[in-house]
Design an enzyme around this catalytic site. Sequence first.
Site, short mmCIF file in Angstrom:
data_model
loop_
_atom_site.label_atom_id
_atom_site.label_comp_id
_atom_site.label_asym_id
_atom_site.label_seq_id
_atom_site.Cartn_x
_atom_site.Cartn_y
_atom_site.Cartn_z
N ASP A 1 47.34 52.76 37.87
CA ASP A 1 46.97 51.35 38.07
C ASP A 1 47.14 50.55 36.79
O ASP A 1 47.08 49.32 36.81
CB ASP A 1 45.52 51.24 38.57
CG ASP A 1 44.53 51.98 37.68
OD1 ASP A 1 44.74 53.18 37.43
OD2 ASP A 1 43.57 51.36 37.20
N ARG B 1 45.09 36.01 31.02
CA ARG B 1 46.21 36.89 30.71
C ARG B 1 47.46 36.35 31.39
O ARG B 1 47.40 35.83 32.50
CB ARG B 1 45.82 38.27 31.25
CG ARG B 1 46.85 39.31 31.19
CD ARG B 1 46.17 40.66 31.23
NE ARG B 1 45.92 41.10 32.60
CZ ARG B 1 45.43 42.31 32.89
NH1 ARG B 1 45.11 43.15 31.93
NH2 ARG B 1 45.23 42.66 34.13
P1 AMP Z 1 40.28 49.43 34.10
O1 AMP Z 1 39.57 50.65 33.60
O2 AMP Z 1 39.94 48.19 33.36
O3 AMP Z 1 41.74 49.63 34.25
O4 AMP Z 1 39.68 49.17 35.55
C1 AMP Z 1 39.71 50.11 36.60
C2 AMP Z 1 39.14 49.48 37.84
O5 AMP Z 1 37.78 49.15 37.67
C3 AMP Z 1 39.83 48.20 38.30
O6 AMP Z 1 39.86 48.20 39.69
C4 AMP Z 1 38.92 47.14 37.76
O7 AMP Z 1 39.03 45.93 38.48
C5 AMP Z 1 37.55 47.77 37.93
N1 AMP Z 1 36.55 47.25 36.99
C6 AMP Z 1 36.47 47.48 35.66
N2 AMP Z 1 35.40 46.84 35.12
C7 AMP Z 1 34.80 46.18 36.13
C8 AMP Z 1 33.63 45.33 36.24
N3 AMP Z 1 32.88 45.04 35.18
N4 AMP Z 1 33.32 44.86 37.46
C9 AMP Z 1 34.06 45.15 38.54
N5 AMP Z 1 35.14 45.93 38.51
C10 AMP Z 1 35.52 46.45 37.33
MG MG Z 2 43.23 48.55 34.81
#
Ligand code: AMP
Ligand code: MG
Length: 494
Positions: free
Chosen positions: A254, A178
């Site tokens: 976030d 990205r």
């Molecule tokens: P998101 O819902 O993608 O915005 O992610 C929210 C949080 O969850 C962030 O801190 C991401 O880095 C973490 N996260 C999402 N998917 C994973 C994964 N498969 N492994 C580790 N962390 C994750």
């Molecule tokens: Mg996120």
Amino acid sequence: MTGKSTLNIRFDNTYARELEGLYIPWTGAPAPAPKMLLLNTTLAEDLGLDPAALASREGLAMLTGTAMPEGAAPLAMAYAGHQFGGFVPQLGDGRALLVGEVINRKGQRRDIQLKGSGKTPFSRGGDGKAALGPVLREYILGEAMAALGIPTTRALAAVATGETVFRDAPLPGAVLTRVAASHLRVGTFQFFHARGETERVRKLADYAIRRHDPDLDGRADRYLAFLRRAIARQMALVAQWMAVGFVHGVMNTDNCAISGETIDYGPCAFLDSYDPLAVFSSIDRQGRYAYDRQPVLAQWNLARLAETLLPLINPENPEAALPAAQEALEEAPEIHAAEWRAHMGAKLGLARGAQADEGLITGFLSLLEGQKADFTNSFGALAPALQGDQTRLSGLLHNAEGLEGWLTSWRKRLEQEVGGAEDAAGRMAAANPVYIPRNHLVEAALSAAHEEDLVPVRRLMEALAQPFTRRAGFEAYENPAPDNFGPYMTYCGT
Ligand code: AMP
Ligand code: MG
């Protein structure tokens, strides 16, 4: 895909250099059998990167996080966030790695970040990986957004890792590369603010100002001015989402970038039929981030940013900074409304959507809502209607009571514009996309990709690359979802 060391990337890693203590230096996990799925050669060239080198063995090692080239300073960023209204003090890059920064052809600084490159200290229970479907989805939607002219992070590459990741089922693993103006989020500020680390918030804010609002650098009132800029960017962004029918789906703090770019394409989708309460995310049971609520929720997120800046605006007495921050926040709805009128007005052919045009705009939206008419195609049918062919519009709004009355007021309003119907039709053509990443098309393309057929993904991306230009051979890409498609649900964290 072999080659010698040709990855001659000129990194200039300010985040790593200037913000020590605000991140954790980290490396990616090995990928057993990396394979390039999609490479954005135009973007690569914009960034001064050699596409052939990116596709080489060394390039694939970088794009999966397996091995970094010279000059990279890979790291995981710390951030917190309000998720669906509840504060989570530590989120952070749980499956992402900032590789480094480069300066593009326009002289702009850009982050290169991997998503799905393995566990980091912020992974909590997650595996740090990403599955093929969500990686391609973010690639397709992000590039579609860019082609629509809406600020967004970009997709440089999608690389299969050759590894299986386990979700509800075993899935092929992939890594997305990205590119962003920065990965500074409201949640980045919240992380340090919540820990009472005001000096770190200050370092972060000064860094953000140098990066995004350099004209404010050194000014005594810079933190308040920066807040105003962040508000203006975010509200303008959301107005653009509204104008194309985009529902982000997880507008947590976030996922709210200080740069004003769309970031984190998870459970997002574009509207088919117009429904102000549309929600696509499986986890958004309350409809917190429904289409129509996005402006209010963006403002709520910006209020969380404001809280972190109060101790910088007035170090002696942060509470005394509240009225000024409040005043800045209270301007958000009007900033949004003005941008919304401009973009929605253009969709109706207006050179400048004024306050007095709000009724005309909402009038058309009410017609759509009553009919559950296709959002994109109904706006697209207006230009032909103006030029004398009303069949498409009447077909889409066949039962709409009040259509004729609305058309009369609309035509009357357009008579006030200079340039007449022809200019108005031109403005409409530039504001009403023919092709959007329709949910059923995206899903079909992703299904094919799971069968190792990337042709539908490429073809869809070809349509979306010029969203305002109707082209022969892409007829099917204009059609709304078949009746048996949906209700559409998307899932995040996958
Ligand atoms: P998101 O819902 O993608 O915005 O992610 C929210 C949080 O969850 C962030 O801190 C991401 O880095 C973490 N996260 C999402 N998917 C994973 C994964 N498969 N492994 C580790 N962390 C994750
Ligand atoms: Mg996120």
